[in-house]
Design an enzyme around this catalytic site. Structure first.
Site, PDB file in Angstrom:
ATOM      1  CG  ASP A   3      -1.020   0.010   8.157  1.00 18.51           C
ATOM      2  OD1 ASP A   3      -1.845   0.900   8.432  1.00 18.51           O
ATOM      3  OD2 ASP A   3       0.197   0.234   7.999  1.00 18.51           O
TER       4      ASP A   3
ATOM      5  CE  LYS B 139       0.892   1.292   4.438  1.00 17.31           C
ATOM      6  NZ  LYS B 139       1.597   2.544   4.795  1.00 17.31           N
TER       7      LYS B 139
ATOM      8  N   PRO C  26       8.786  -4.412  -0.112  1.00 15.51           N
ATOM      9  CG  PRO C  26       9.582  -2.392  -0.995  1.00 15.51           C
ATOM     10  CD  PRO C  26       8.415  -3.339  -1.056  1.00 15.51           C
ATOM     11  CB  VAL C  27      11.573  -6.292   4.672  1.00 15.82           C
ATOM     12  CG1 VAL C  27      11.538  -6.551   6.174  1.00 15.82           C
ATOM     13  CG2 VAL C  27      11.223  -7.556   3.896  1.00 15.82           C
ATOM     14  CB  ALA C  28      11.466  -2.559   7.871  1.00 12.00           C
TER      15      ALA C  28
ATOM     16  N   GLY D 239       7.540   0.852   5.108  1.00 10.00           N
ATOM     17  CA  GLY D 239       6.394   1.748   5.139  1.00 10.00           C
ATOM     18  C   GLY D 239       5.338   1.418   4.109  1.00 10.00           C
ATOM     19  CG  MET D 240       5.856   0.553   0.681  1.00 13.03           C
ATOM     20  SD  MET D 240       6.544   0.182  -0.945  1.00 13.03           S
ATOM     21  CE  MET D 240       5.040   0.229  -1.941  1.00 13.03           C
TER      22      MET D 240
ATOM     23  CB  SER E 294      -0.105  -4.982   7.516  1.00 16.31           C
ATOM     24  OG  SER E 294       0.318  -4.239   8.637  1.00 16.31           O
ATOM     25  CB  ALA E 295       0.754  -7.474   2.839  1.00 22.36           C
TER      26      ALA E 295
END
Length: 297
Positions: A137, A10, A95-97, A99-100, A104-105
């Site tokens: 999220d 996201k 991407p890990v850590a 902000g996307m 949560s996904a």
């Protein structure tokens, strides 16, 4: 038998943050947009609950019970009297850590996959309730598309989107801790009367009409000053993308990934190439939005 679920990343096209609440959270007006970068979560019966991970940044993903995918399996199993004995494999591409909402996904993906594997018959509302228990999220990762998140971001109102938006995401080296960014937000605003967060009517209208130029003028992230305070080098990445022709640039969520809105797919490809050449990021990914939420493959 196994079940695989694809789940999107996201970007927050608006992240309006209120003051800290008594419970330590912040009220938000969080306009989510799901983008076409995906993790795939596969669950299969096993002797005990285990988690494995592959793909970029896999070495940074916890493989114990703190992983949101493992917690999702446990919460669903507890509600239905099931032993959560599954092997969960996460194939990372978000991407890990960054902000996307990659973690949560994975939680939403594992929840949907376990629901299908175990044939629990859980309602959509029950799944969303478990998502909200997992994190702010996670419900949006299940829903996808576009939505306004209020409360701490977990109460969703689905939003109409009138077209496709083209994005470039510049992935930084290392991550940023979301709690640390919120603490820095609080520090930067300790002498400020932070207003209650409200969704921007101009931004919602731009989403609804599919107008990228109008959306560019309305993008805002109240956490961006805090992320830049903790990682000043992100300012160089934002400048590089803007100079390459992005309509707008902002830190994605709590960072450190930065997001660039492009006029069209060709412009996005050019911005990604320029960002890589600038040396201000580790990689640059092109993606379109909106994307579907968690989907069984």
């Amino acid at each position: 038998m196994s079940v695989t679920v694809r789940v999107p990343a996201k970007v927050n096209v608006q992240l309006a943050v209120g003051g800290v609440r008594e419970d330590g959270y912040h009220d938000l007006a969080n306009v989510f947009l799901a983008v076409g970068l995906y993790d795939e979560v596969t669950v299969a019966p096993a002797e005990t609950l285990t988690v494995t991970c592959s793909g970029p940044g896999a070495d940074q993903v916890p493989l114990d019970r703190t992983n949101l995918a493992a917690r999702a399996a446990e919460l669903l199993a507890a509600r239905h009297g099931i032993d959560p004995a599954v092997h969960i494999h996460i194939a990372k591409d978000i991407p890990v850590a960054g902000g996307m909402a990659g973690g949560s996904a994975d939680g939403a993906g594992a929840l949907l996959a376990c629901d299908a594997l175990w044939s629990t018959g859980a309602s959509r509302d029950e799944l969303l309730d478990i998502c909200a228990e997992l994190g702010s999220d996670v419900p949006f990762s299940l829903v996808g598309g576009a939505a306004l998140g209020t409360g701490r971001g977990e109460r969703l109102t689905v939003l109409p989107v009138g077209g496709m938006f083209h994005w470039v995401f510049a992935v930084a080296d290392g991550g940023l801790s979301t709690p640390a960014v919120y603490r820095e937000f609080d520090r930067l605003n300790e002498a400020v009367d932070v207003p209650a967060p409200v969704a921007s009517p101009v931004l919602l209208d731009a989403l609804g009409t599919g107008d990228a130029t109008a959306l560019a003028y309305a993008l805002v992230n109240d956490l961006q000053p805090a992320a830049l305070s903790l990682r000043p080098s992100l300012a160089d990445t934002l400048t590089a993308g803007t100079e390459a022709g992005a309509l707008a640039a902002l830190v994605s969520g709590s960072g450190p990934t930065t997001a660039f809105l492009a006029k069209d797919a060709d412009a996005a490809a050019g911005i990604a190439e320029a960002l890589l050449a600038s040396g201000t990021c580790r990689s640059a990914r092109v993606a379109a939005a909106p994307a579907q939420g968690a989907t069984i493959l």
